[in-house]
Design a protein around this motif. Structure first.
Motif, PDB file in Angstrom:
ATOM      1  N   ALA A   1       0.459 -10.389 -10.984  1.00 13.03           N
ATOM      2  CA  ALA A   1       1.350  -9.234 -11.185  1.00 13.03           C
ATOM      3  C   ALA A   1       0.562  -7.927 -11.119  1.00 13.03           C
ATOM      4  O   ALA A   1      -0.623  -7.885 -11.465  1.00 13.03           O
ATOM      5  N   GLU A   2       1.243  -6.877 -10.669  1.00 19.15           N
ATOM      6  CA  GLU A   2       0.596  -5.561 -10.690  1.00 19.15           C
ATOM      7  C   GLU A   2       0.582  -5.079 -12.139  1.00 19.15           C
ATOM      8  O   GLU A   2       1.620  -4.960 -12.770  1.00 19.15           O
ATOM      9  N   ILE A   3      -0.633  -4.833 -12.649  1.00 15.32           N
ATOM     10  CA  ILE A   3      -0.723  -4.449 -14.060  1.00 15.32           C
ATOM     11  C   ILE A   3      -1.111  -2.978 -14.228  1.00 15.32           C
ATOM     12  O   ILE A   3      -1.144  -2.467 -15.343  1.00 15.32           O
ATOM     13  N   PHE A   4      -1.446  -2.344 -13.108  1.00 16.40           N
ATOM     14  CA  PHE A   4      -1.838  -0.927 -13.193  1.00 16.40           C
ATOM     15  C   PHE A   4      -1.305  -0.217 -11.955  1.00 16.40           C
ATOM     16  O   PHE A   4      -1.495  -0.689 -10.835  1.00 16.40           O
ATOM     17  N   SER A   5      -0.640   0.909 -12.168  1.00 20.12           N
ATOM     18  CA  SER A   5      -0.051   1.636 -11.041  1.00 20.12           C
ATOM     19  C   SER A   5      -0.864   2.888 -10.712  1.00 20.12           C
ATOM     20  O   SER A   5      -1.308   3.612 -11.600  1.00 20.12           O
ATOM     21  N   LEU A   6      -1.024   3.130  -9.408  1.00 21.14           N
ATOM     22  CA  LEU A   6      -1.724   4.341  -8.961  1.00 21.14           C
ATOM     23  C   LEU A   6      -0.737   5.488  -8.730  1.00 21.14           C
ATOM     24  O   LEU A   6      -1.145   6.621  -8.465  1.00 21.14           O
ATOM     25  N   LYS A   7       0.525   5.176  -8.831  1.00 20.87           N
ATOM     26  CA  LYS A   7       1.587   6.134  -8.506  1.00 20.87           C
ATOM     27  C   LYS A   7       1.443   7.437  -9.294  1.00 20.87           C
ATOM     28  O   LYS A   7       1.406   7.433 -10.530  1.00 20.87           O
ATOM     29  N   GLY A   8       1.340   8.526  -8.549  1.00 23.13           N
ATOM     30  CA  GLY A   8       1.275   9.851  -9.174  1.00 23.13           C
ATOM     31  C   GLY A   8      -0.037  10.156  -9.882  1.00 23.13           C
ATOM     32  O   GLY A   8      -0.175  11.205 -10.508  1.00 23.13           O
ATOM     33  N   LYS A   9      -1.019   9.240  -9.777  1.00 21.94           N
ATOM     34  CA  LYS A   9      -2.283   9.419 -10.536  1.00 21.94           C
ATOM     35  C   LYS A   9      -3.288  10.289  -9.768  1.00 21.94           C
ATOM     36  O   LYS A   9      -3.278  10.342  -8.546  1.00 21.94           O
ATOM     37  N   ARG A  10      -4.160  10.903 -10.531  1.00 24.65           N
ATOM     38  CA  ARG A  10      -5.286  11.672  -9.954  1.00 24.65           C
ATOM     39  C   ARG A  10      -6.464  10.697  -9.822  1.00 24.65           C
ATOM     40  O   ARG A  10      -7.025  10.250 -10.821  1.00 24.65           O
ATOM     41  N   VAL A  11      -6.790  10.367  -8.587  1.00 26.38           N
ATOM     42  CA  VAL A  11      -7.762   9.294  -8.319  1.00 26.38           C
ATOM     43  C   VAL A  11      -9.029   9.883  -7.695  1.00 26.38           C
ATOM     44  O   VAL A  11      -8.992  10.432  -6.587  1.00 26.38           O
ATOM     45  N   TRP A  12     -10.138   9.756  -8.417  1.00 22.98           N
ATOM     46  CA  TRP A  12     -11.422  10.284  -7.914  1.00 22.98           C
ATOM     47  C   TRP A  12     -12.184   9.177  -7.183  1.00 22.98           C
ATOM     48  O   TRP A  12     -12.451   8.124  -7.765  1.00 22.98           O
ATOM     49  N   VAL A  13     -12.520   9.455  -5.937  1.00 21.51           N
ATOM     50  CA  VAL A  13     -13.394   8.552  -5.192  1.00 21.51           C
ATOM     51  C   VAL A  13     -14.790   9.176  -5.219  1.00 21.51           C
ATOM     52  O   VAL A  13     -15.063  10.141  -4.501  1.00 21.51           O
ATOM     53  N   ALA A  14     -15.642   8.657  -6.086  1.00 17.82           N
ATOM     54  CA  ALA A  14     -17.012   9.170  -6.187  1.00 17.82           C
ATOM     55  C   ALA A  14     -17.826   8.545  -5.060  1.00 17.82           C
ATOM     56  O   ALA A  14     -17.900   7.326  -4.958  1.00 17.82           O
ATOM     57  N   GLY A  15     -18.391   9.387  -4.203  1.00 13.59           N
ATOM     58  CA  GLY A  15     -19.135   8.884  -3.041  1.00 13.59           C
ATOM     59  C   GLY A  15     -18.256   8.824  -1.802  1.00 13.59           C
ATOM     60  O   GLY A  15     -18.420   7.943  -0.966  1.00 13.59           O
ATOM     61  N   HIS A  16     -17.349   9.796  -1.673  1.00 11.21           N
ATOM     62  CA  HIS A  16     -16.343   9.720  -0.586  1.00 11.21           C
ATOM     63  C   HIS A  16     -16.920   9.928   0.807  1.00 11.21           C
ATOM     64  O   HIS A  16     -16.250   9.683   1.789  1.00 11.21           O
ATOM     65  N   ARG A  17     -18.155  10.403   0.897  1.00 11.83           N
ATOM     66  CA  ARG A  17     -18.730  10.604   2.236  1.00 11.83           C
ATOM     67  C   ARG A  17     -19.454   9.364   2.748  1.00 11.83           C
ATOM     68  O   ARG A  17     -19.793   9.272   3.916  1.00 11.83           O
ATOM     69  N   GLY A  18     -19.694   8.407   1.870  1.00 12.58           N
ATOM     70  CA  GLY A  18     -20.402   7.191   2.270  1.00 12.58           C
ATOM     71  C   GLY A  18     -19.480   6.230   3.005  1.00 12.58           C
ATOM     72  O   GLY A  18     -18.263   6.453   3.094  1.00 12.58           O
ATOM     73  N   MET A  19     -20.053   5.142   3.511  1.00 15.73           N
ATOM     74  CA  MET A  19     -19.254   4.169   4.264  1.00 15.73           C
ATOM     75  C   MET A  19     -18.157   3.576   3.371  1.00 15.73           C
ATOM     76  O   MET A  19     -17.002   3.468   3.791  1.00 15.73           O
ATOM     77  N   VAL A  20     -18.505   3.211   2.134  1.00 17.71           N
ATOM     78  CA  VAL A  20     -17.527   2.574   1.246  1.00 17.71           C
ATOM     79  C   VAL A  20     -16.508   3.599   0.734  1.00 17.71           C
ATOM     80  O   VAL A  20     -15.300   3.382   0.804  1.00 17.71           O
ATOM     81  N   GLY A  21     -17.007   4.731   0.264  1.00 14.85           N
ATOM     82  CA  GLY A  21     -16.102   5.748  -0.285  1.00 14.85           C
ATOM     83  C   GLY A  21     -15.110   6.241   0.754  1.00 14.85           C
ATOM     84  O   GLY A  21     -13.922   6.407   0.469  1.00 14.85           O
ATOM     85  N   SER A  22     -15.580   6.456   1.988  1.00 10.57           N
ATOM     86  CA  SER A  22     -14.646   6.971   3.003  1.00 10.57           C
ATOM     87  C   SER A  22     -13.604   5.913   3.352  1.00 10.57           C
ATOM     88  O   SER A  22     -12.451   6.238   3.641  1.00 10.57           O
ATOM     89  N   ALA A  23     -13.982   4.642   3.288  1.00 12.29           N
ATOM     90  CA  ALA A  23     -12.998   3.578   3.541  1.00 12.29           C
ATOM     91  C   ALA A  23     -11.958   3.540   2.415  1.00 12.29           C
ATOM     92  O   ALA A  23     -10.768   3.320   2.667  1.00 12.29           O
ATOM     93  N   ILE A  24     -12.406   3.763   1.186  1.00 11.89           N
ATOM     94  CA  ILE A  24     -11.450   3.771   0.061  1.00 11.89           C
ATOM     95  C   ILE A  24     -10.493   4.964   0.194  1.00 11.89           C
ATOM     96  O   ILE A  24      -9.285   4.830  -0.031  1.00 11.89           O
TER      97      ILE A  24
END
Ligand code: GFB
Length: 318
Positions: free
Chosen positions: A4-27
């Motif tokens: 079951a989905e136990i946590f919703s991302l809907k409307g949330k402020r989501v920080w991707v730390a490392g967004h310029r890297g291969m993994v962060g940019s994919a996220i």
């Protein structure tokens, strides 16, 4: 059956730390399909290895969710050459981001490790329980120790403060945004570049490091990003979770597959002055499978996509 989905991302402020890297940019690419607000911070705005800068940024920007994908990474030679940087930078980044997340009330955090956290001679496929049951592989123990500390930070903050911080270990990754520097890269971008350059130069042979016998499991970074978002929504717990494709391949066979994709028909020269590293590194991803994620694309498809992406990117120097 999917958990079951136990946590919703809907409307949330989501920080991707490392967004310029291969993994962060994919996220970031993957989160674009979710109904959430993506936060990123450039290195010029906040140096993640500086505690005060991280605390100020998190306090000012108030993320509710954090994907901790920032790390100093590199291939077998980079790990062996820069042990201090691989240990220090990674310890500082993860300690600062995890601590600031707790003090600023982040609801959920996912820390990304690596399957090199497991002992060199761990039984294969490697289960999560193999952590800290034996000595690490020498070329990457510095990086591995830092990543183990990251997992332990998540567990400690969960125990002491009740923070919903989870950790996952992806197996060896490849895909868009990778590093193609032959000295510091991982094996797949190195082989793609070598095969491409040998093809263009009509060379009789290309070099492959080591004996070609070690086995690796490779996962496309967009599949990892999908699994990371899946875990964020469907998993909460102290146990770190493996993320893998379930398929392993010997380096010699990988080199042949890369040559096939690139269209290079020359010989392979195995350079045994270079290290082999861990003999085998196959993650047991049954926990992730039981939760309901099994989305890894076939390796040959992923290599073809990655080759096309590299040729069209500004990382390709021609
Ligand atoms: O991808 P790679 O650098 O890292 O090397 P590790 C994997 C295998 O490919 C080794 C061989 O056996 C290399 O000797 N190899 C063959 C090559 N040709 C090449 C080449 O041209 N370049 C490179 N780089 N390798 C790293 C760890 O281990 O993997 C990190 O050091 C991390 O800590 C990361 O866990 C995922 O799989 O050996």
């Amino acid at each position: 059956m999917t958990a079951a989905e136990i946590f919703s991302l809907k409307g949330k402020r989501v920080w991707v730390a490392g967004h310029r890297g291969m993994v962060g940019s994919a996220i970031v690419r993957r989160l674009a399909t979710e109904d959430c607000e993506i936060l990123t911070a450039s290195r010029e705005t906040v140096d993640l290895s500086r505690q005060a800068e991280v605390e100020d940024w998190v306090e000012a920007n108030r993320p509710q969710v954090v994907f901790l994908a920032a790390a100093k990474v590199g291939g077998i030679q980079a790990n062996a050459t820069y042990p201090a940087e691989f240990l220090y930078d990674n310890l500082m980044i993860e300690a600062n981001v995890i601590h600031a997340s707790q003090t600023n009330g982040v609801e959920k955090l996912l820390f990304l490790g690596s399957t090199c956290i497991y002992p060199k001679m761990a039984a294969q496929p490697m289960r999560e329980e193999a952590l800290l049951t034996g000595p690490l592989e020498e070329t990457n123990e510095w990086y591995a120790i830092a990543k183990i500390a990251g997992i332990k930070l998540c567990q400690a903050y969960r125990k002491q403060y009740g923070s919903d911080f989870i950790a996952a270990q992806p197996t060896n990754l490849y895909g868009p945004g990778d590093n193609y520097d032959l000295e510091t890269s991982h094996v797949l971008p190195a082989l793609l570049r070598k095969a491409h350059e040998a093809k263009m130069a009509k060379a009789a042979a290309m070099d492959v490091w080591g004996t070609g016998t070690p086995k690796r499991e490779l996962l496309h970074v967009d599949d990892l990003a999908d699994a990371a978002v899946f875990l964020m929504k469907h998993y909460s717990g102290e146990m770190h979770i493996n993320i893998g494709s379930g398929e392993e391949i010997a380096i010699g066979d990988l080199a042949e597959l890369v040559c096939k994709v690139v269209g290079y028909a020359g010989e392979l020269n195995f350079d045994t002055t270079k290290p082999d590293g861990t003999p085998r590194k196959l993650a047991d991803a049954s926990r992730l499978k039981q939760l309901g994620w099994h989305g890894a694309r076939p390796l040959e498809t992923g290599i073809g996509e990655t080759y096309a992406d590299w040729l069209g990117s500004d990382r390709y120097a021609g």
